[in-house]
Design a protein around this motif. Sequence first.
Motif, mmCIF file in Angstrom:
data_model
loop_
_atom_site.group_PDB
_atom_site.id
_atom_site.type_symbol
_atom_site.label_atom_id
_atom_site.label_comp_id
_atom_site.label_asym_id
_atom_site.label_seq_id
_atom_site.Cartn_x
_atom_site.Cartn_y
_atom_site.Cartn_z
ATOM 1 N N GLN A 107 -5.436 -7.313 0.501
ATOM 2 C CA GLN A 107 -5.484 -6.922 -0.923
ATOM 3 C C GLN A 107 -6.121 -7.918 -1.907
ATOM 4 O OE1 GLN A 107 -1.155 -5.891 -1.344
ATOM 5 N NE2 GLN A 107 -1.485 -3.759 -0.570
ATOM 6 N N ALA A 108 -5.946 -9.005 -1.592
ATOM 7 C CA ALA A 108 -6.969 -10.193 -2.232
ATOM 8 C C ALA A 108 -7.420 -11.074 -1.159
ATOM 9 C CB ALA A 108 -5.749 -10.936 -3.308
ATOM 10 N N GLN A 114 -6.269 -15.666 0.629
ATOM 11 C CA GLN A 114 -4.506 -15.863 0.360
ATOM 12 C C GLN A 114 -4.132 -16.205 1.641
ATOM 13 O OE1 GLN A 114 -3.411 -15.619 -2.872
ATOM 14 N NE2 GLN A 114 -5.600 -15.823 -3.145
ATOM 15 N N ARG A 158 3.931 -10.217 -2.207
ATOM 16 C CA ARG A 158 2.897 -10.160 -2.981
ATOM 17 C C ARG A 158 3.488 -10.888 -4.159
ATOM 18 N NH1 ARG A 158 2.687 -4.724 -1.122
ATOM 19 N NH2 ARG A 158 3.635 -4.092 -3.176
#
Length: 152
Positions: free
Chosen positions: A32-33, A36, A107
């Motif tokens: 999602q990012a 990371q 998250r």
Amino acid sequence: ICQLEPHFTEILVSAAEPERYAFLGRQVIVDQARDQGPLMGIASALAASSHELNFVTTCDAPDLPHGLALRLLRAARGAEGAVPLAADGHWQPLFAVYGRSTAARMRAALAAGERRIVNLYSQLDIRYVQAPPGACVPNINTPEEYERRLGR
């Protein structure tokens, strides 16, 4: 993947670069990012999973101890996850079971700058499973290790 197929109905591949894993013919979940680390990969895959409990392992582990994976799945029932604890006291967080419900907290931790999943354990209902003596999840990190594995 072939080691997992007989044991699981859904196999997701989590990757920052999905095109690198298209050859597997499996659903690839894009982080999602970017940049990371594994925590983002786990959180992204958990969010996409259709199951509450999810066995997580790395792609560079050639021999999975299936008995230990089964013990982890059993231990995680009624909890948010289960992690093997080696005889030396170290966790194996990338050979573990995590509940889909933990994805939002993962998250949130990432948004706060946390990158290590083990730092979340105190906030989660994680059960620890003592790994059998000598049990480990070997992985291959270099071309030389791969060649040794092939017996070359």
